[in-house]
Design a protein around this motif. Structure first.
Motif, short mmCIF file in Angstrom:
data_model
loop_
_atom_site.label_atom_id
_atom_site.label_comp_id
_atom_site.label_asym_id
_atom_site.label_seq_id
_atom_site.Cartn_x
_atom_site.Cartn_y
_atom_site.Cartn_z
N VAL A 21 -16.54 -29.58 -26.28
CA VAL A 21 -15.26 -28.87 -26.25
C VAL A 21 -15.49 -27.37 -26.14
N TYR A 22 -16.42 -26.85 -26.95
CA TYR A 22 -16.74 -25.42 -26.89
C TYR A 22 -17.24 -25.05 -25.50
N ALA A 23 -18.15 -25.85 -24.96
CA ALA A 23 -18.70 -25.55 -23.64
C ALA A 23 -17.61 -25.57 -22.58
N SER A 24 -16.70 -26.53 -22.68
CA SER A 24 -15.63 -26.65 -21.69
C SER A 24 -14.69 -25.45 -21.75
N ILE A 25 -14.32 -25.04 -22.96
CA ILE A 25 -13.42 -23.90 -23.12
C ILE A 25 -14.08 -22.63 -22.62
N PHE A 26 -15.34 -22.43 -22.96
CA PHE A 26 -16.04 -21.23 -22.51
C PHE A 26 -16.19 -21.23 -20.99
N ALA A 27 -16.50 -22.40 -20.43
CA ALA A 27 -16.67 -22.47 -18.98
C ALA A 27 -15.37 -22.17 -18.25
N ALA A 28 -14.25 -22.60 -18.85
CA ALA A 28 -12.95 -22.41 -18.20
C ALA A 28 -12.41 -21.00 -18.36
N LEU A 29 -12.67 -20.36 -19.50
CA LEU A 29 -12.01 -19.10 -19.82
C LEU A 29 -12.93 -17.88 -19.84
N LEU A 30 -14.23 -18.08 -19.95
CA LEU A 30 -15.14 -16.94 -20.02
C LEU A 30 -15.35 -16.36 -18.61
N PRO A 31 -15.16 -15.05 -18.44
CA PRO A 31 -15.36 -14.45 -17.12
C PRO A 31 -16.80 -14.65 -16.64
N PRO A 32 -17.02 -14.82 -15.32
CA PRO A 32 -18.38 -15.04 -14.79
C PRO A 32 -19.34 -13.92 -15.17
N SER A 33 -18.85 -12.68 -15.15
CA SER A 33 -19.70 -11.55 -15.53
C SER A 33 -19.13 -10.93 -16.81
N ALA A 34 -19.19 -11.71 -17.88
CA ALA A 34 -18.63 -11.27 -19.15
C ALA A 34 -19.40 -10.08 -19.69
N PRO A 35 -18.71 -9.07 -20.21
CA PRO A 35 -19.41 -7.91 -20.78
C PRO A 35 -20.19 -8.30 -22.04
N LEU A 36 -21.20 -7.51 -22.33
CA LEU A 36 -22.06 -7.82 -23.48
C LEU A 36 -21.28 -7.85 -24.78
N TRP A 37 -20.30 -6.97 -24.93
CA TRP A 37 -19.55 -6.92 -26.19
C TRP A 37 -18.82 -8.23 -26.45
N LEU A 38 -18.33 -8.85 -25.37
CA LEU A 38 -17.62 -10.12 -25.54
C LEU A 38 -18.57 -11.21 -26.02
N LEU A 39 -19.76 -11.25 -25.45
CA LEU A 39 -20.76 -12.26 -25.86
C LEU A 39 -21.20 -12.05 -27.30
N LEU A 40 -21.23 -10.80 -27.73
CA LEU A 40 -21.69 -10.51 -29.09
C LEU A 40 -20.62 -10.79 -30.14
N VAL A 41 -19.35 -10.58 -29.80
CA VAL A 41 -18.30 -10.74 -30.82
C VAL A 41 -17.81 -12.19 -30.93
N LEU A 42 -18.04 -13.00 -29.90
CA LEU A 42 -17.50 -14.36 -29.94
C LEU A 42 -18.01 -15.20 -31.11
N PRO A 43 -19.34 -15.31 -31.35
CA PRO A 43 -19.80 -16.16 -32.47
C PRO A 43 -19.23 -15.74 -33.83
N PRO A 44 -19.27 -14.43 -34.21
CA PRO A 44 -18.69 -14.08 -35.52
C PRO A 44 -17.18 -14.29 -35.58
N LEU A 45 -16.47 -14.10 -34.46
CA LEU A 45 -15.04 -14.35 -34.46
C LEU A 45 -14.73 -15.84 -34.58
N VAL A 46 -15.56 -16.67 -33.94
CA VAL A 46 -15.40 -18.11 -34.08
C VAL A 46 -15.63 -18.53 -35.53
N PHE A 47 -16.65 -17.95 -36.15
CA PHE A 47 -16.90 -18.24 -37.57
C PHE A 47 -15.67 -17.88 -38.40
N THR A 48 -15.12 -16.68 -38.16
CA THR A 48 -13.96 -16.22 -38.91
C THR A 48 -12.77 -17.15 -38.71
N LEU A 49 -12.55 -17.57 -37.47
CA LEU A 49 -11.41 -18.44 -37.16
C LEU A 49 -11.54 -19.79 -37.85
#
Length: 212
Positions: free
Chosen positions: A132-160
């Motif tokens: 499910v995580y892989a599918s959501i990321f594949a569908a919504l994550l931009p192809p050239s996602a900025p580094l800040w987005l990649l860095l903040v996603l895991p801690p934000l997922v933990f918080t959520l």
């Protein structure tokens, strides 16, 4: 889609999945009602860490490997199903055991650590969550996602994840829900054990049926 919109879209989709009733909800609510508020919050933190691990694996592309290597994926599904069945049996067998609910919200560290571990293993034991995580990321994550987005996603997922299950833990550790649990512990535990075990059995059966 901008990186900010992608971030909100991913978190929104994951929140919908988190609040959907399942074995994680049953487990956290039961731990909070049966033991203590701190135990429930510890289990919630374990759920959050499991979600952050899945998010990190999805970002690294390891979940794509998991789906391509059929034998490994099937083995993990069977393991996850067996673990849920084991939890269900333990819950059912302990339904008639008397328990002492502590008056204080302070519990021994070993108890909260065990609750944290149970929450973490329960979250990680379901490989469908990884997909499910892989599918959501594949569908919504931009192809050239900025580094800040990649860095903040895991801690934000933990918080959520941790925040949602913390709400569940706080709700079920309150005096009202706890009193209801104590009065009806036997049949509530049997229902919870049946639900968790049935979900595990369904995961195993779907795994073998998918091979045919």
């Amino acid at each position: 889609m901008s990186a900010s919109l992608a971030l909100f879209g991913i978190l929104g989709a994951l929140l919908v999945g988190a609040v959907s009733p399942g074995p994680s909800f049953v487990l956290v609510s039961r731990i909070a009602a049966k033991f203590s508020r701190m135990d429930g919050l510890s289990a919630a933190a374990g759920m959050g860490l499991g979600g952050a691990i899945f998010a990190t694996l999805a970002l690294l592309g390891l979940t794509a490997i998991l789906t391509q290597v059929e034998g490994l994926y099937l083995a993990l599904r069977v393991f996850g199903g067996l673990y849920l069945v084991y939890l269900g049996i333990r819950t059912w067998r302990g339904a008639s055991d008397p328990i002492d609910i502590p008056d204080s919200t302070t519990v021994p560290p070993a108890s909260t650590l065990r609750s944290f571990a149970i929450g973490l293993v329960t979250q990680l034991s379901n490989p469908k969550t990884a997909v499910v995580y892989a599918s959501i990321f594949a569908a919504l994550l931009p192809p050239s996602a900025p580094l800040w987005l990649l860095l903040v996603l895991p801690p934000l997922v933990f918080t959520l994840e941790a925040s949602w299950y913390a709400i569940v833990a706080l709700a079920f550790s309150a005096q009202g829900p706890r009193s209801v649990y104590l009065r009806s512990k036997s049949w509530i535990d049997r229902v919870a054990g049946s639900v968790i075990g049935a979900l595990g059995a369904r995961l195993i059966s779907e795994t073998f049926l998918s091979r045919n």
